[in-house]
Design a protein around this motif. Structure first.
Motif, PDB file in Angstrom:
ATOM      1  N   VAL A 298       0.887  -1.129   0.233  1.00 31.68           N
ATOM      2  CA  VAL A 298       0.235   0.096  -0.107  1.00 31.68           C
ATOM      3  C   VAL A 298       0.743   1.194  -0.003  1.00 31.68           C
ATOM      4  CG1 VAL A 298      -1.672   1.338   1.158  1.00 31.68           C
ATOM      5  CG2 VAL A 298      -1.842  -1.031   1.132  1.00 31.68           C
ATOM      6  N   LEU A 299       2.008   1.261   0.854  1.00 28.97           N
ATOM      7  CA  LEU A 299       2.824   2.261   0.877  1.00 28.97           C
ATOM      8  C   LEU A 299       3.593   2.527  -0.428  1.00 28.97           C
ATOM      9  CD1 LEU A 299       4.179   4.565   2.558  1.00 28.97           C
ATOM     10  CD2 LEU A 299       5.733   2.854   3.619  1.00 28.97           C
ATOM     11  N   LEU A 300       4.013   1.382  -0.934  1.00 22.72           N
ATOM     12  CA  LEU A 300       4.883   1.429  -2.150  1.00 22.72           C
ATOM     13  C   LEU A 300       3.797   2.143  -3.263  1.00 22.72           C
ATOM     14  CD1 LEU A 300       6.921  -1.480  -3.732  1.00 22.72           C
ATOM     15  CD2 LEU A 300       5.238  -0.367  -4.957  1.00 22.72           C
ATOM     16  N   LEU A 301       2.847   1.359  -3.382  1.00 22.62           N
ATOM     17  CA  LEU A 301       1.846   1.906  -4.595  1.00 22.62           C
ATOM     18  C   LEU A 301       1.388   3.419  -4.255  1.00 22.62           C
ATOM     19  CD1 LEU A 301      -0.221  -1.113  -5.244  1.00 22.62           C
ATOM     20  CD2 LEU A 301       1.765  -0.331  -6.582  1.00 22.62           C
ATOM     21  N   GLY A 302       1.229   3.941  -3.009  1.00 23.37           N
ATOM     22  CA  GLY A 302       0.747   5.205  -2.985  1.00 23.37           C
ATOM     23  C   GLY A 302       1.782   6.457  -3.199  1.00 23.37           C
ATOM     24  N   GLY A 303       2.924   6.103  -2.773  1.00 21.07           N
ATOM     25  CA  GLY A 303       4.006   6.782  -2.871  1.00 21.07           C
ATOM     26  C   GLY A 303       4.475   6.958  -4.492  1.00 21.07           C
ATOM     27  N   LEU A 304       4.438   5.910  -5.070  1.00 16.68           N
ATOM     28  CA  LEU A 304       4.876   5.837  -6.332  1.00 16.68           C
ATOM     29  C   LEU A 304       3.952   6.489  -7.387  1.00 16.68           C
ATOM     30  CD1 LEU A 304       7.221   4.797  -8.025  1.00 16.68           C
ATOM     31  CD2 LEU A 304       5.969   2.703  -8.323  1.00 16.68           C
ATOM     32  N   VAL A 305       2.528   6.434  -7.065  1.00 18.65           N
ATOM     33  CA  VAL A 305       1.528   6.775  -8.025  1.00 18.65           C
ATOM     34  C   VAL A 305       1.438   8.438  -7.860  1.00 18.65           C
ATOM     35  CG1 VAL A 305      -0.747   7.118  -8.394  1.00 18.65           C
ATOM     36  CG2 VAL A 305      -0.002   4.912  -8.022  1.00 18.65           C
ATOM     37  N   ILE A 306       1.638   8.670  -6.501  1.00 17.73           N
ATOM     38  CA  ILE A 306       1.700  10.490  -6.131  1.00 17.73           C
ATOM     39  C   ILE A 306       2.828  11.042  -7.020  1.00 17.73           C
ATOM     40  CG2 ILE A 306       2.237  11.977  -4.349  1.00 17.73           C
ATOM     41  CD1 ILE A 306       0.381  10.440  -2.517  1.00 17.73           C
ATOM     42  N   TYR A 307       3.891  10.356  -6.751  1.00 18.94           N
ATOM     43  CA  TYR A 307       5.311  11.119  -7.635  1.00 18.94           C
ATOM     44  C   TYR A 307       5.052  10.912  -8.934  1.00 18.94           C
ATOM     45  CZ  TYR A 307       9.758  12.547  -8.747  1.00 18.94           C
ATOM     46  OH  TYR A 307      10.924  13.045  -9.581  1.00 18.94           O
TER      47      TYR A 307
END
Length: 438
Positions: A298-307
């Motif tokens: 969840v953290l991986l995808l959240g951070g990556l999609v935001i960037y």
């Protein structure tokens, strides 16, 4: 390309390097990089954070909880046991049993790691009792589980849908799933043909019994794993409810597929609702079920999609598209993107992270037709997915960990060789799909 856009790409490269070399969750690095970039570019932080992929996070939580209920109730063990019983003494079907069982579980939303973790010990047990070749059986199982992760009901498939939607494009998610699955079947068949599975038909086939999830070799052919036997003894529910819990979990999985595919209701919310109903009725320990949710993903995808959304806001994605358009040869561009994806996938252990970075790049050469987008996605997905049996990936590590007969060193070397060969061969073959479609 403006200096700001160049800087955003340099930072993206830094995100990958730091996450690979320092073994830090790529989402954490991406969120820290987002702060740096929005401060330097004076971008609206509220607008940037509004791109957080809430629907994707709900999907991950929902399908994981639903699968956790199915696993805890014994429904998954029951399904696997019946599948192995159906295979019987047809040894050539055993690797394909692992392939399609893993694929079925991943298709309905399980992270590929879950069916792989469940099935590899079973395959190792069978390989010992049958004197079969464990490695090709394990790799074929991994290929099936991972290929089906492109299902729209699964996190990887949902990630691609999110990226496509953010890019303002359309594609056929089930066509992507089908083509990728077919290509993985061909690869699996080639492995089994060239490597082979040594057989000894004098040894009886083991079956899955009881809630322990262990295999036994002394069960008669007439024995059948029953739903009551499949329910785990420590399921946290009253014994009288164990069988009903199992049946309800099976029914929930079927209802999940029907509701989301036929009626097109939201995948994540549907999964959460079904998991909630199972929780209310049967009351298994909630803390244990919640511990199954992969919060790191969840953290991986959240951070990556935001960037990546920030890159879009800064115009970096459009600038990449313009720069690549100047090269002129679409075939060359697709080859470059495919091989770059394969190379990064060998270094970054998270396939979701690789797809999150490379899919937006690939879309810049995909055009605007759904067919073209789907074709380019096939090339990128295949390039990034087939090396998951590398020892640097979780699936490869699980293959090695379950290796029978203290043969782990040899399996490590062979997996490394296989992953290198596949990285050289598969991206070129996968790139032919969009090239031939024009």
């Amino acid at each position: 390309m403006t200096p700001t856009q160049v800087a955003s790409l340099v930072v993206l490269a830094g995100i990958l390097v730091i996450s690979i070399l320092r073994k830090v969750n790529i989402g954490i690095v991406a969120l820290a990089a987002t702060l740096v970039m929005i401060t330097a570019t004076h971008t609206d932080v509220t607008k940037t954070l509004s791109k957080f992929p809430a629907s994707l996070v709900i999907l991950i939580i929902g399908v994981t909880l639903l699968f956790a209920h199915a696993e805890r109730s014994g429904a998954i063990n029951w399904l696997v046991g019946h599948a192995l019983r159906w295979i019987g003494n047809r040894h050539w079907l055993i690797p394909w049993g692992g392939f399609f069982l893993g694929a079925a579980l991943s298709t309905i939303g399980a992270f590929p790691t879950a069916p792989i973790s469940l099935l590899l010990p079973i395959l190792a047990k069978i390989s010992r009792s049958h004197r079969l070749n464990y490695l090709p059986m394990a790799v074929v199982c991994v290929l099936g589980s991972n290929a089906a992760g492109l299902s729209p009901l699964s996190p990887a498939g949902a990630l691609i849908q999110t990226l496509i939607r953010n890019a303002g494009l359309t594609y056929s998610p089930w066509e992507l799933y089908g083509v990728v699955m077919l290509m993985h079947i061909v690869i699996a068949a080639a492995i089994l043909v060239f490597v082979g599975v040594r057989q000894d038909t004098k040894v009886p086939v083991p079956v899955l019994t009881s809630g322990s999830g262990l295999l036994t070799d002394d069960v008669s052919d007439s024995a059948q794993p029953s739903p009551a036997d499949a329910a785990p003894a420590d399921a946290g529910v009253r014994p009288a409810c164990a069988q009903r819990y199992l049946y309800a979990s099976l029914a929930s999985l079927i209802a999940f597929v029907i509701i989301t595919v036929a009626f097109k209701l939201d995948v994540g919310l549907t999964a959460v609702t079904l998991a909630f109903l199972l929780q209310i009725v049967f009351r298994p320990p909630e803390k244990e079920l919640l511990s199954k949710v992969p919060w790191n993903v969840v953290l991986l995808l959240g951070g990556l999609v935001i960037y990546l959304s920030l890159l879009d806001t800064l115009g970096t994605i459009k600038a990449i598209e313009s720069a690549l358009a100047g090269i002129g040869s679409a075939a060359l561009l697709i080859l470059v993107v495919s091989y770059t994806t394969g190379l990064i996938s060998n270094m970054e252990s998270s396939t979701l992270g690789v797809l999150g970075v490379m899919v937006p790049v690939a879309l810049t050469v995909a055009g605007h037709s759904p067919t073209g987008v789907t074709a380019v996605l096939v090339a990128v997905v295949m390039s990034g997915a087939v090396v998951v049996m590398s020892p640097l990936h979780i699936a490869g590590a699980l293959i090695i960990a379950n290796t029978p007969d203290n043969n782990a060193d040899q399996v490590f070397r062979r997996l490394l060789i296989w992953s290198v060969v596949l990285t050289i061969v598969i991206p070129g073959i996968a790139a032919l799909y969009p090239i031939l479609l024009g």
